[in-house]
Each structure stands twice: as structure tokens, then as C-alpha cells.
Design an enzyme around this catalytic site. Structure first.
Site, PDB file in Angstrom:
ATOM      1  N   LYS A 107      74.134  21.989  59.708  1.00 38.99           N
ATOM      2  CA  LYS A 107      75.324  21.146  59.895  1.00 38.99           C
ATOM      3  C   LYS A 107      76.335  21.520  58.828  1.00 38.99           C
ATOM      4  CE  LYS A 107      76.820  17.783  62.540  1.00 38.99           C
ATOM      5  NZ  LYS A 107      76.487  17.571  63.963  1.00 38.99           N
TER       6      LYS A 107
HETATM    7  P1  NAD Z   1      85.607  12.452  67.748  1.00 38.53           P
HETATM    8  O1  NAD Z   1      86.255  12.670  66.440  1.00 38.53           O
HETATM    9  O2  NAD Z   1      86.099  13.172  68.941  1.00 38.53           O
HETATM   10  O3  NAD Z   1      85.616  10.897  68.128  1.00 38.53           O
HETATM   11  C1  NAD Z   1      85.216   9.874  67.267  1.00 38.53           C
HETATM   12  C2  NAD Z   1      85.922   8.611  67.742  1.00 38.53           C
HETATM   13  O4  NAD Z   1      85.426   7.509  66.986  1.00 38.53           O
HETATM   14  C3  NAD Z   1      87.436   8.659  67.546  1.00 38.53           C
HETATM   15  O5  NAD Z   1      88.090   8.194  68.695  1.00 38.53           O
HETATM   16  C4  NAD Z   1      87.661   7.750  66.349  1.00 38.53           C
HETATM   17  O6  NAD Z   1      88.925   7.133  66.353  1.00 38.53           O
HETATM   18  C5  NAD Z   1      86.529   6.750  66.522  1.00 38.53           C
HETATM   19  N1  NAD Z   1      86.165   6.098  65.270  1.00 38.53           N
HETATM   20  C6  NAD Z   1      86.132   6.614  64.024  1.00 38.53           C
HETATM   21  N2  NAD Z   1      85.780   5.681  63.134  1.00 38.53           N
HETATM   22  C7  NAD Z   1      85.578   4.559  63.840  1.00 38.53           C
HETATM   23  C8  NAD Z   1      85.187   3.258  63.484  1.00 38.53           C
HETATM   24  N3  NAD Z   1      84.952   2.930  62.217  1.00 38.53           N
HETATM   25  N4  NAD Z   1      85.063   2.337  64.471  1.00 38.53           N
HETATM   26  C9  NAD Z   1      85.311   2.659  65.759  1.00 38.53           C
HETATM   27  N5  NAD Z   1      85.684   3.876  66.145  1.00 38.53           N
HETATM   28  C10 NAD Z   1      85.820   4.808  65.197  1.00 38.53           C
HETATM   29  O7  NAD Z   1      84.053  12.734  67.484  1.00 38.53           O
HETATM   30  P2  NAD Z   1      82.929  13.079  68.552  1.00 38.53           P
HETATM   31  O8  NAD Z   1      82.815  14.553  68.638  1.00 38.53           O
HETATM   32  O9  NAD Z   1      83.118  12.261  69.763  1.00 38.53           O
HETATM   33  O10 NAD Z   1      81.630  12.583  67.752  1.00 38.53           O
HETATM   34  C11 NAD Z   1      81.220  11.231  67.757  1.00 38.53           C
HETATM   35  C12 NAD Z   1      79.760  11.158  67.362  1.00 38.53           C
HETATM   36  O11 NAD Z   1      78.998  11.961  68.271  1.00 38.53           O
HETATM   37  C13 NAD Z   1      79.432  11.685  65.968  1.00 38.53           C
HETATM   38  O12 NAD Z   1      78.355  10.942  65.446  1.00 38.53           O
HETATM   39  C14 NAD Z   1      78.962  13.107  66.241  1.00 38.53           C
HETATM   40  O13 NAD Z   1      78.100  13.607  65.230  1.00 38.53           O
HETATM   41  C15 NAD Z   1      78.229  12.900  67.552  1.00 38.53           C
HETATM   42  N6  NAD Z   1      78.057  14.127  68.344  1.00 38.53           N
HETATM   43  C16 NAD Z   1      79.134  14.848  68.779  1.00 38.53           C
HETATM   44  C17 NAD Z   1      78.920  15.970  69.553  1.00 38.53           C
HETATM   45  C18 NAD Z   1      80.059  16.775  70.143  1.00 38.53           C
HETATM   46  O14 NAD Z   1      79.789  17.661  70.968  1.00 38.53           O
HETATM   47  N7  NAD Z   1      81.307  16.504  69.827  1.00 38.53           N
HETATM   48  C19 NAD Z   1      77.616  16.394  69.848  1.00 38.53           C
HETATM   49  C20 NAD Z   1      76.549  15.628  69.386  1.00 38.53           C
HETATM   50  C21 NAD Z   1      76.783  14.497  68.642  1.00 38.53           C
END
Ligand code: NAD
Length: 477
Positions: A107
Site C-alpha cells: 500500500k
Molecule cells: P474516494 O476518495 O473516491 O471517495 C471517498 C468518499 O468518502 C468521498 O466522497 C469523500 O468525500 C467521502 N468522505 C471522506 N471523509 C468522509 C467522512 N468523514 N464522512 C463521510 N464521508 C467521507 O475513495 P474510494 O476510492 O471510494 O475509497 C473509499 C474506501 O474504499 C477506502 O477505504 C478505500 O481504501 C476503499 N477501497 C477503494 C478501492 C478503489 O478501487 N478505489 C478499492 C478497495 C478499497
């Protein structure tokens, strides 16, 4: 006064690991080898921006190299720290093992608020961070392959791929150094939606097993289930959109940084997302529901399925007892702390764990990496051959019907669907669906097959750790 102190994210993951290994028969040495994070590289670098030098801190952590390359996203957020990247890299090891993606776990993260910088500034910062990692083989098609995570997406992955290509001009496999690229820059169809799509496939698989649904005190199918979703970013938006538009779920609340929007009739996710795009990511003034300023409080709303899809540690000892959802699907990584997990298990809440629930991203990243190494898009060789064969069958059916005066006619939509060969997107979705079903069944076998395993998370850890242990043993460790 209740003790609400909790271990950090890394310790939380280790405690969950320990809970599973206690039920396994591993030698203490091997157990320790699997648990520890192999290495974490910290880099501080300067970039000249707005007339002065700004210093940034970034990390790339490698949890396990039992398989190479290692794989794991790069996160851009102010909260990034060593504890977090190490926890997330450990989760990647177990996630890859669970969905049989042939990678070790890694990571990366950069302490930055991406919204504070213009696009060209972000490009300069990302390229410089990538340069630091590439020159140490911490980005490399055969050794270490990043992907998007919170705060990063296709754009950043394209910059990283280009930076690697500039520094390795004769590497024919350069594009495979990172996944999550846009399709025109070596990416694959269906990667952007993959993690959310995987959440949808995970829930569909869960609801195919009425005994499992009953364990969550729920009944019937996904249709009509009331969802609360936290985070409408890449993962949350796609999961909420697909589940509401294709499976008949009702998203009754969306929680974002500036509170929650609640509507018992169900929110129009596409409309809400478009609103956010026009209003700097804010939802407070959205006219399609009631605004709750205390966003985290909405995690406690009465609903059927809670989908935390934002960040870690949001379900903790302080609110776990108040969570009403009987089923939680962890679309984010680490949304439930170890303490909260114990409280929820005690209450009988069923948790579909992060390591499985959000594995759609790494699964499609795996397909993208294979596509880059094979230098050909999926479906290119067989699509038209498949269509010709289907056309033969359709023509023959029509001939038989006309010859024998049977009066059959094929429904127009059957004909058009049947005559269409699988393109890359169809193949990616099929591969993802198969992966999510197979991985669920491997967890389920342990969950139902052993009296000492009472939750899906422990089952997932057991399956994953067993696979990692087998690889280490076969290497002579
Ligand atoms: P992203 O940045 O696209 O979206 C995150 C969202 O959460 C945003 O809309 C943001 O405004 C919101 N957010 C941030 N802080 C917040 C809070 N305190 N309360 C409510 N909403 C809040 O990120 P993502 O890629 O969607 O990732 C989200 C989660 O999924 C993370 O834990 C990441 O590790 C996990 N994840 C992502 C992927 C991927 O392919 N992008 C894959 C596996 C896991």
C-alpha cells in the site's frame, strides 16, 4: 464511564489476524512471518510550487512478498501515516489471497489534501512521488504495482504510468507498472466501477443463501432492502447506484463529509452525485432529502444494510452498540475497529468483511495487469467468432421453423442479446462475478463448516492465512 480507548488501525488488523490464527494450526514462527509487515519506505521530497518549495511525505509499505509483484493502492489524504499504510498493506495480502489474485500485499500513501492543489500542481507532485518510488523498484511491473485508492483515480495512475515509461524507455511491459489507468492509456474497461460492482456482486451472492440471510435476521431478496451508504466517492457511488438501479434497493441515506441526506423513499444516486459534482463535493443543500448535520449519527439509522464506503474506524466502541443495521458490508477498508467488531458479533450483526467486500478493485486490477502483459484487449480474438457461431444457431432455428411451418419466431431481444459476442466489459464483469462468488463460497465453507468460527471475518482470515502459509511452506519456509 466506559473505556472507549481503542488500538490503532494496524493493531486492529493484527488483533483480527490473531483471533483467526488461534483457530489454526500454524507454527509460531510462520505465524509471525505472515503477520509482520516486511518493509515500509518513507520518502520526503520537495516540489517547487507557487514560488516556494513544498515538502511532502509519502510511504510505500510492502507487507508480504510471498507472491510478486506486490499490489496495493496509493492514497492521497492528509490522514495518511505509517500505521495506516501498514494496516492497509496487510489487508491487501489477505485480500489477494482470498480472491486468488497472485500478488503479495502492499500500500502507498501521500500526506496531501488533493483538493488544495490545481491539476498541473498535482501532476508535478504525483510525478515526483512516482519518481522516488520507481527509482527504488517500489513501482515496477514485476515487483510492485500500485492502483487507485482514496483521493486518487485514473488521472493519477496515467501520470504514474507515463513517469515509469519515461524512466524505463525500453521496458515493453511498462504499462503493467500500475493499474487503474484510463482505457486510452492502457487501462481496462470496468476498472473504475470495479470495487462498487464487486460490492453489488458480494451482496447478490450473500442473498443467494437464505440461511446466511436468516443469520442477519433478514428475509427475501435484495429488492426493497433499505441501505445507508457512507461516502459517495468511487466505491460508494458505484455500489449505491448499481444496487438501487439494478437490484431494487432503496438508499435511504447518504453520509458525506458535510453531514447526511436522508430520504425514506430512497435517494436518486445519480442525481445526488451530479449535485455533488456541481457543488464542490458538498451535499448539505441537496433538495432531494432532509439534511442531518451530524453525519456519523446517520450510521445509526434504522436500515437493513449499512455500507460504510469512506474511511477506516467509523464504527467504533462509541457507536457500535447503537448500530441498528443487522447486516454491514464493509466497502471501505477497516471501517470497523476491533472493539466495535466484538460488540457487533455479540449482538449478532452479520459483517461482510472488507477483505472480501471491496476486493472487486484488485480483482479487475489483476485483469488489467494481465491485459498489459499480454498486449491485447480481452475478447479481441474470440468475439466475432462467438457471434458467427451464435448466428449459425439462430439461422438454423429460423430455417427449421420455416421448413416445418412451426410458426416460431425468436423474440427480438433474445436474438440481439444472443448474437452479441462478449466484449472486454462483459468479460471483466463475468470474471469479477465469478471471483466474488467463488471467494464467498470459500469463506462460507469455513463459516458454516466449523463450530468455532461464528463470523465471516474470521472465516475470511482463516482462508487467506492458510493460502499464504501454503505458499510460504512451498518456498521452503
Ligand atoms: P474516494 O476518495 O473516491 O471517495 C471517498 C468518499 O468518502 C468521498 O466522497 C469523500 O468525500 C467521502 N468522505 C471522506 N471523509 C468522509 C467522512 N468523514 N464522512 C463521510 N464521508 C467521507 O475513495 P474510494 O476510492 O471510494 O475509497 C473509499 C474506501 O474504499 C477506502 O477505504 C478505500 O481504501 C476503499 N477501497 C477503494 C478501492 C478503489 O478501487 N478505489 C478499492 C478497495 C478499497
Amino acid at each position: 464511564m466506559k473505556d472507549l480507548a481503542e488500538p490503532g488501525f494496524r493493531d486492529s488488523v493484527d488483533l483480527m489476524f490473531d483471533r483467526a490464527v488461534r483457530l489454526m494450526d500454524l507454527s509460531p514462527g510462520l505465524e509471525q512471518k505472515i503477520r509482520v509487515c516486511n518493509s515500509t519506505y518513507t520518502v520526503r521530497f520537495g516540489v517547487r510550487l507557487r514560488g516556494k518549495i513544498e515538502t511532502f511525505t509519502g510511504y510505500r509499505s510492502v507487507h508480504s512478498e510471498h507472491m510478486e509483484p506486490v499490489k496495493g493502492g496509493i492514497r492521497f489524504a492528509m490522514s495518511v501515516n505509517q500505521d495506516e499504510v501498514e494496516a492497509l498493506s496487510a489487508l491487501m495480502t489477505y485480500k489477494c489471497a482470498l480472491v486468488e489474485a497472485p500478488f503479495g500485499g502492499a500500500k502507498g500513501g501521500l500526506c496531501i489534501d488533493p483538493r488544495a492543489w490545481d491539476e498541473h500542481e498535482l501532476e508535478a507532485i504525483t510525478r515526483r512521488f512516482a519518481y522516488e518510488l520507481i527509482k527504488r523498484d517500489l513501482i515496477h511491473p514485476a515487483q510492485n504495482v500500485p492502483a487507485p485508492d482514496m483521493g486518487t483515480g485514473e488521472r493519477e495512475m496515467a501520470w504514474i504510468a507515463d513517469q515509469y515509461a519515461r524512466m524505463n524507455t525500453t521496458d515493453i511491459n511498462a504499462k503493467a507498472c500500475v493499474t487503474g489507468k484510463p482505457p486510452h492509456a492502457g487501462g481496462i474497461q470496468g476498472r473504475v466501477e470495479a470495487t462498487g460492482r464487486g460490492v453489488q456482486f458480494a451482496l447478490r451472492e450473500f442473498f443467494r443463501h437464505p440461511e446466511d440471510v436468516a443469520k442477519a435476521n433478514l428475509k427475501g431478496s435484495l429488492a426493497g432492502k433499505r441501505l445507508v451508504v457512507q461516502g459517495l466517492g468511487n466505491v460508494g457511488y458505484h455500489a449505491a447506484k448499481f444496487l438501487s438501479e439494478e437490484d431494487g434497493c432503496r438508499v435511504i441515506a447518504v453520509i458525506e463529509r458535510d453531514g447526511a441526506i436522508v430520504n425514506d423513499e430512497g435517494l436518486d444516486i445519480e442525481d445526488l452525485r451530479q449535485w455533488m459534482n456541481r457543488h464542490e463535493g458538498l451535499i448539505a443543500q441537496y433538495p432531494g432529502g432532509k439534511h442531518m448535520p451530524d453525519g456519523p449519527k446517520a450510521l445509526e439509522l434504522d436500515c437493513d444494510i449499512l455500507v460504510p464506503a469512506a474511511l477506516e474506524g467509523v464504527i467504533h466502541k462509541g457507536n457500535a452498540a447503537a448500530i441498528k443495521a443487522p447486516l454491514i458490508i464493509e466497502a471501505a477498508n477497516g471501517p470497523t475497529t476491533f472493539g466495535a467488531d466484538e460488540i457487533l458479533r455479540e449482538k449478532g450483526t452479520v459483517i461482510i468483511p472488507d477483505m472480501y467486500a471491496n476486493a472487486g478493485g484488485v480483482t479487475v486490477s489483476y485483469f488489467e495487469w494481465v491485459k498489459n502483459l499480454s498486449h491485447i484487449r480481452f475478447g479481441r480474438m474470440q468475439r466475432r467468432a462467438e457471434e458467427s457461431r451464435s448466428a449459425l444457431i439462430v439461422e438454423e432455428l429460423e430455417r427449421l421453423s420455416a421448413d416445418k411451418n412451426l410458426g416460431w419466431t425468436l423474440a427480438a431481444d433474445f436474438k440481439s442479446k444472443f448474437l452479441q459476442g462478449s466484449d472486454e466489459l462483459a468479460l471483466v464483469r463475468s470474471g469479477l462475478d465469478d471471483t466474488m462468488r467463488t471467494a464467498y463460497q470459500s469463506m462460507r465453507e469455513v463459516w458454516h463448516g466449523r463450530d468455532d468460527v461464528t463470523d465471516l471475518r474470521t472465516a475470511a482470515y482463516i482462508v487467506a492465512i492458510d493460502r499464504v502459509a501454503k505458499t510460504y511452506r512451498s518456498k521452503g519456509l
